[in-house]
Design an enzyme around this catalytic site. Structure first.
Site, PDB file in Angstrom:
ATOM      1  N   ASN A 189      -0.523   4.834  -1.598  1.00 15.08           N
ATOM      2  CA  ASN A 189      -1.335   5.581  -0.632  1.00 15.08           C
ATOM      3  C   ASN A 189      -0.933   7.048  -0.553  1.00 15.08           C
ATOM      4  O   ASN A 189       0.060   7.480  -1.135  1.00 15.08           O
ATOM      5  CB  ASN A 189      -1.369   4.878   0.737  1.00 15.08           C
ATOM      6  CG  ASN A 189      -0.039   4.872   1.460  1.00 15.08           C
ATOM      7  OD1 ASN A 189       0.743   5.803   1.331  1.00 15.08           O
ATOM      8  ND2 ASN A 189       0.198   3.822   2.219  1.00 15.08           N
ATOM      9  N   GLY A 226       0.799  -1.219   0.000  1.00 19.03           N
ATOM     10  CA  GLY A 226       0.000   0.000   0.000  1.00 19.03           C
ATOM     11  C   GLY A 226       0.834   1.272   0.000  1.00 19.03           C
ATOM     12  O   GLY A 226       0.359   2.325  -0.427  1.00 19.03           O
ATOM     13  N   MET A 248      -0.430   9.741   4.371  1.00 16.10           N
ATOM     14  CA  MET A 248      -0.833  10.376   5.639  1.00 16.10           C
ATOM     15  C   MET A 248      -0.502   9.450   6.793  1.00 16.10           C
ATOM     16  O   MET A 248      -0.959   8.309   6.846  1.00 16.10           O
ATOM     17  CB  MET A 248      -2.330  10.688   5.620  1.00 16.10           C
ATOM     18  CG  MET A 248      -2.638  11.950   4.844  1.00 16.10           C
ATOM     19  SD  MET A 248      -4.383  12.137   4.523  1.00 16.10           S
ATOM     20  CE  MET A 248      -4.479  11.294   2.981  1.00 16.10           C
ATOM     21  N   HIS A 265      -9.139   1.924   3.153  1.00 17.71           N
ATOM     22  CA  HIS A 265      -8.552   1.481   4.421  1.00 17.71           C
ATOM     23  C   HIS A 265      -9.155   0.159   4.894  1.00 17.71           C
ATOM     24  O   HIS A 265      -9.809   0.113   5.940  1.00 17.71           O
ATOM     25  CB  HIS A 265      -8.782   2.532   5.505  1.00 17.71           C
ATOM     26  CG  HIS A 265      -8.186   3.879   5.218  1.00 17.71           C
ATOM     27  ND1 HIS A 265      -8.531   5.018   5.914  1.00 17.71           N
ATOM     28  CD2 HIS A 265      -7.238   4.258   4.327  1.00 17.71           C
ATOM     29  CE1 HIS A 265      -7.832   6.045   5.462  1.00 17.71           C
ATOM     30  NE2 HIS A 265      -7.044   5.616   4.489  1.00 17.71           N
ATOM     31  N   ASN A 317      -6.073   7.548   9.598  1.00 14.46           N
ATOM     32  CA  ASN A 317      -5.449   6.729   8.546  1.00 14.46           C
ATOM     33  C   ASN A 317      -4.625   5.611   9.199  1.00 14.46           C
ATOM     34  O   ASN A 317      -3.930   5.845  10.173  1.00 14.46           O
ATOM     35  CB  ASN A 317      -4.559   7.611   7.688  1.00 14.46           C
ATOM     36  CG  ASN A 317      -5.240   8.914   7.326  1.00 14.46           C
ATOM     37  OD1 ASN A 317      -5.475   9.738   8.211  1.00 14.46           O
ATOM     38  ND2 ASN A 317      -5.576   9.102   6.088  1.00 14.46           N
ATOM     39  N   GLU A 345     -10.593  14.661   5.955  1.00 12.86           N
ATOM     40  CA  GLU A 345      -9.431  15.233   5.273  1.00 12.86           C
ATOM     41  C   GLU A 345      -9.886  16.262   4.243  1.00 12.86           C
ATOM     42  O   GLU A 345     -10.925  16.093   3.609  1.00 12.86           O
ATOM     43  CB  GLU A 345      -8.669  14.135   4.525  1.00 12.86           C
ATOM     44  CG  GLU A 345      -8.121  13.050   5.408  1.00 12.86           C
ATOM     45  CD  GLU A 345      -7.748  11.821   4.598  1.00 12.86           C
ATOM     46  OE1 GLU A 345      -7.831  11.859   3.348  1.00 12.86           O
ATOM     47  OE2 GLU A 345      -7.396  10.812   5.223  1.00 12.86           O
TER      48      GLU A 345
HETATM   49  P1  FAE Z   1      -0.475  -4.009   2.184  1.00  9.09           P
HETATM   50  O1  FAE Z   1       0.360  -2.805   2.378  1.00  9.09           O
HETATM   51  O2  FAE Z   1      -1.681  -3.896   1.317  1.00  9.09           O
HETATM   52  O3  FAE Z   1       0.473  -5.173   1.620  1.00  9.09           O
HETATM   53  C1  FAE Z   1      -0.012  -6.440   1.260  1.00  9.09           C
HETATM   54  C2  FAE Z   1       0.822  -6.972   0.097  1.00  9.09           C
HETATM   55  O4  FAE Z   1       0.516  -8.349  -0.075  1.00  9.09           O
HETATM   56  C3  FAE Z   1       0.530  -6.294  -1.229  1.00  9.09           C
HETATM   57  O5  FAE Z   1       1.729  -5.832  -1.803  1.00  9.09           O
HETATM   58  C4  FAE Z   1      -0.126  -7.397  -2.082  1.00  9.09           C
HETATM   59  O6  FAE Z   1       0.200  -7.298  -3.461  1.00  9.09           O
HETATM   60  C5  FAE Z   1       0.453  -8.653  -1.465  1.00  9.09           C
HETATM   61  N1  FAE Z   1      -0.395  -9.837  -1.626  1.00  9.09           N
HETATM   62  C6  FAE Z   1      -1.732  -9.921  -1.510  1.00  9.09           C
HETATM   63  N2  FAE Z   1      -2.167 -11.182  -1.689  1.00  9.09           N
HETATM   64  C7  FAE Z   1      -1.031 -11.938  -1.946  1.00  9.09           C
HETATM   65  C8  FAE Z   1      -0.810 -13.325  -2.216  1.00  9.09           C
HETATM   66  N3  FAE Z   1      -1.821 -14.221  -2.236  1.00  9.09           N
HETATM   67  N4  FAE Z   1       0.455 -13.730  -2.459  1.00  9.09           N
HETATM   68  C9  FAE Z   1       1.494 -12.839  -2.426  1.00  9.09           C
HETATM   69  N5  FAE Z   1       1.329 -11.520  -2.158  1.00  9.09           N
HETATM   70  C10 FAE Z   1       0.075 -11.081  -1.911  1.00  9.09           C
HETATM   71  O7  FAE Z   1      -0.993  -4.580   3.564  1.00  9.09           O
HETATM   72  N6  FAE Z   1      -3.191   4.561   4.960  1.00  9.09           N
HETATM   73  C11 FAE Z   1      -2.691   5.589   5.697  1.00  9.09           C
HETATM   74  O8  FAE Z   1      -2.356   5.404   6.866  1.00  9.09           O
HETATM   75  N7  FAE Z   1      -2.534   6.832   5.124  1.00  9.09           N
HETATM   76  C12 FAE Z   1      -2.911   7.105   3.847  1.00  9.09           C
HETATM   77  O9  FAE Z   1      -2.744   8.233   3.360  1.00  9.09           O
HETATM   78  C13 FAE Z   1      -3.485   6.052   3.084  1.00  9.09           C
HETATM   79  N8  FAE Z   1      -3.926   6.275   1.815  1.00  9.09           N
HETATM   80  C14 FAE Z   1      -4.325   5.202   1.054  1.00  9.09           C
HETATM   81  C15 FAE Z   1      -4.645   5.420  -0.294  1.00  9.09           C
HETATM   82  C16 FAE Z   1      -4.932   4.335  -1.107  1.00  9.09           C
HETATM   83  C17 FAE Z   1      -5.278   4.577  -2.548  1.00  9.09           C
HETATM   84  C18 FAE Z   1      -4.911   3.016  -0.579  1.00  9.09           C
HETATM   85  C19 FAE Z   1      -5.188   1.829  -1.451  1.00  9.09           C
HETATM   86  C20 FAE Z   1      -4.615   2.800   0.760  1.00  9.09           C
HETATM   87  C21 FAE Z   1      -4.330   3.885   1.591  1.00  9.09           C
HETATM   88  N9  FAE Z   1      -4.004   3.703   2.923  1.00  9.09           N
HETATM   89  C22 FAE Z   1      -3.556   4.755   3.680  1.00  9.09           C
HETATM   90  C23 FAE Z   1      -4.108   2.368   3.565  1.00  9.09           C
HETATM   91  C24 FAE Z   1      -2.747   1.683   3.756  1.00  9.09           C
HETATM   92  O10 FAE Z   1      -2.006   1.707   2.561  1.00  9.09           O
HETATM   93  C25 FAE Z   1      -2.997   0.239   4.237  1.00  9.09           C
HETATM   94  O11 FAE Z   1      -3.646   0.319   5.497  1.00  9.09           O
HETATM   95  C26 FAE Z   1      -1.722  -0.571   4.370  1.00  9.09           C
HETATM   96  O12 FAE Z   1      -1.062  -0.680   3.127  1.00  9.09           O
HETATM   97  C27 FAE Z   1      -2.009  -1.970   4.918  1.00  9.09           C
HETATM   98  O13 FAE Z   1      -0.771  -2.621   5.145  1.00  9.09           O
HETATM   99  P2  FAE Z   1      -0.667  -4.200   5.088  1.00  9.09           P
HETATM  100  O14 FAE Z   1       0.738  -4.561   5.414  1.00  9.09           O
HETATM  101  O15 FAE Z   1      -1.760  -4.804   5.873  1.00  9.09           O
END
Ligand code: FAE
Length: 551
Positions: free
Chosen positions: A163, A159, A166, A489, A527, A404
């Site tokens: 993202n 993410g 923030m 989120h 966030n 925001e």
């Molecule tokens: P994440 O960062 O999503 O990582 C999971 C990884 O696992 C990804 O790279 C996937 O490709 C990979 N994956 C999934 N399934 C599989 C599989 N079967 N085999 C191998 N790999 C796999 O998870 N949060 C903030 O605090 N501030 C912000 O400003 C903010 N803005 C955002 C804007 C957008 C557009 C988005 C989408 C999210 C935003 N978020 C924000 C949320 C934040 O990025 C999210 O809470 C975290 O990324 C979650 O972290 P995780 O490690 O759980």
């Protein structure tokens, strides 16, 4: 370092003018870019391959926040770690010399295995504005369930690649509701400070903010909120605000000031590949294997057998592999980990997982809306995509919300203030495996977002009344005012101290751990990624001390 091939991506022309909308709104013209190009390292990440049939000590599934924290701390403790990641490495520029897709126009790098962009704000003046793109393993996934589409980052950095950066630590008095089984003293004394420091969270120069052209929209939003009696607060970020100052001064290549955010920032953002994963690489004990999707995990002699598909950049399966790992960390994100676990339980690979696996999912109360200001309150032509201010109404017990003030950068004056509200929404969804289709569904209903709309209205209605402004109803399709059918989120699905023990262990299966946003039961009040990171830091410290003997 071996750079994975990014092949077959010669651009498909986009034959019409159109617009592209991001967390704010981004304008787009059709165009062509050849993906791949001359390999050039962005960061010295330890990208490698994985042979079928090998045995590894520790396998981490997913290279987002949870996975990056786990990999770094395990490697620092002397462990050898392999991370498998579904998405790309994002270290090879396309023929335009850039790693990530531009927004003028978007190309295949923007979207995960889709032939159209799939934007949150997907209409303008009521007209659909998504754009055709080449099918490619792009950086932003919009995963559709019945009542909601969930945005996620794909690639080495998860993410953090897409993202808004923030980086907000929740107010301490709200923490017992966020993670009831976790000691606030250790989080606020040790793990939140550690996460903030490691993520390189920085603060805007408030004096500069007052005159920066790119934040006129935020100053106007603040002024109109103040007239209605609301106060605003500055929002810390991992985007380098010093870099942004140089963008505004015209001395460096533009990123936040060039509409970049949702499809990746080519400059300025300190994403995980520059922080946790770069430090993990420096240990020499971590290998990251991109374009591998884990499909199955089951007990095997010596640990767990993990099945995975190696995919090409058009999504087709190149090879199916199995690996045996002594320990496996699920870090595939709230949706990815939840889907994997409910599938393993339903298909008999891990039948001893608790029945609660898949439940407790929430959208952090996300809802969006835009207001149309009076002609006396222009929001500016050149807007930074990095949000600097939020309206904090969390003390309103009848409908707490944090709204925001986000950008709407289409390159012309629009007089629009766009808001993403984070609200307290009590509804929770459940992931379930469908035996007939072999897919995992999420039972969240769009109507369940009404409490979020109600809370956001408690801020935006009074602003409209005092400023004489109106809601825009042309940005989300069907004349809707509210962007209530998508989430940025995702949280929960494998809740801490319910589906796991209090540190993320899947207790029926020693050596299996969950270490990502699926542990957090649906809301963080702000966030989420600082909380995801701090919780992962807390849990891995306990796991290292108690399971791996690193006291
Ligand atoms: P994440 O960062 O999503 O990582 C999971 C990884 O696992 C990804 O790279 C996937 O490709 C990979 N994956 C999934 N399934 C599989 C599989 N079967 N085999 C191998 N790999 C796999 O998870 N949060 C903030 O605090 N501030 C912000 O400003 C903010 N803005 C955002 C804007 C957008 C557009 C988005 C989408 C999210 C935003 N978020 C924000 C949320 C934040 O990025 C999210 O809470 C975290 O990324 C979650 O972290 P995780 O490690 O759980």
């Amino acid at each position: 370092m071996r750079v994975p091939a990014v092949s077959g991506a010669s651009g498909q022309g986009i034959g019409r003018r159109g617009f592209l909308v991001g967390a704010g709104l981004l304008a787009g013209l059709g165009g062509t870019v050849r993906l791949g190009g001359v390999p050039r390292a962005r960061a010295a990440l330890p990208i490698g391959g994985l042979e079928d049939g090998v045995t590894v000590p520790i396998l981490v599934i997913g290279a987002g926040y949870g996975g990056a924290v786990a990999a770094l701390r395990l490697a620092q403790a002397g462990q050898t770690v392999t991370i498998v990641e579904q998405g790309m490495a994002w270290n090879t520029p396309g023929s335009d010399g850039k790693i990530f897709s531009g927004t003028l126009p978007p190309d295949g790098r923007s979207s995960w295995l889709s032939t159209m962009t799939d934007q949150p704000t997907d209409h303008l003046l009521g007209v659909p504005i998504d754009m055709p793109v080449e099918r490619y393993t792009g950086v932003l996934a919009a995963e559709h369930f019945e009542g909601i589409r969930v945005y996620q980052g794909r690639g080495v950095g998860g993410g953090s690649l897409v993202n808004g950066g923030m980086a907000v630590t929740p107010r301490r008095e709200f923490f017992p509701d966020i993670l009831p089984s976790v000691d606030p003293d250790e989080m606020y004394g040790t793990y939140y400070p550690r996460a903030n420091s490691m993520l390189r969270v920085n603060h805007i120069d408030e004096q500069w903010f007052e005159s920066a052209e790119c934040y006129q929209y935020a100053r106007v939003g603040r002024e109109l909120a103040a007239r209605a009696g609301f106060s605003t607060t500055f929002v810390p970020n991992v985007y380098d605000f010093d870099y942004m100052k140089q963008e505004q001064a015209g001395t460096v290549p533009l990123s936040a000031l060039n509409r970049e955010s949702l499809y990746g920032n080519n400059f300025g953002k300190q994403s995980l590949d520059k922080t946790y994963l770069a430090e993990a690489a420096a240990t020499g004990r971590v290998t990251v294997v991109p374009l591998h999707t884990v499909t199955r995990v089951a007990p095997a002699p010596g640990g767990y057998r993990v099945w995975m598909d190696q995919i090409g950049t058009d999504g087709h399966v190149i090879a199916t592999k199995t690996v045996v790992a002594q320990r496996v960390f699920f870090a595939a994100g709230s949706v990815g980990t939840s889907k994997l676990l409910v599938t393993q339980k339903a298909t008999g690979a891990l039948p001893g997982l608790p029945d609660s696996v898949g439940s407790g999912w929430g959208n952090n109360g996300n809802v969006m809306a835009a207001r149309q200001n009076q002609l006396t309150d222009p929001t500016g032509v050149n807007q930074s995509t990095i949000t600097a201010l939020g309206i904090d109404n969390w003390d309103d017990t009848a409908g707490p919300a944090f709204a925001e003030i986000t950008s709407f950068p289409i390159g012309i004056e629009t007089f629009v203030n766009l808001h993403l509200a984070i609200t307290k929404n009590p509804n929770r969804g459940t992931f379930r495996f469908d035996q007939a289709t072999g897919r995992v569904d999420l039972d969240w209903q769009t109507a369940w977002n009404q409490p979020s709309i109600d809370a956001a209205k408690r801020i935006l209605d009074p602003i409209n009344a005092s400023a004489g402004t109106t809601y825009r109803n042309d940005l989300f399709g069907g004349g809707k005012i509210w962007g209530d059918d998508f989430a940025y989120h995702p949280l929960g699905g494998c809740v801490l101290n319910e589906s796991t023990d209090n540190y993320g262990r899947l207790t029926a299966y020693p050596g299996l751990y969950v270490i990502d946003s699926s542990l957090i039961p649906g809301s963080t009040t702000v966030n989420p990624f600082v909380t995801v990171t701090a919780l992962a830091e807390r849990n891995i410290a306990a796991i290292l001390a108690n399971d791996l003997g690193n006291r």
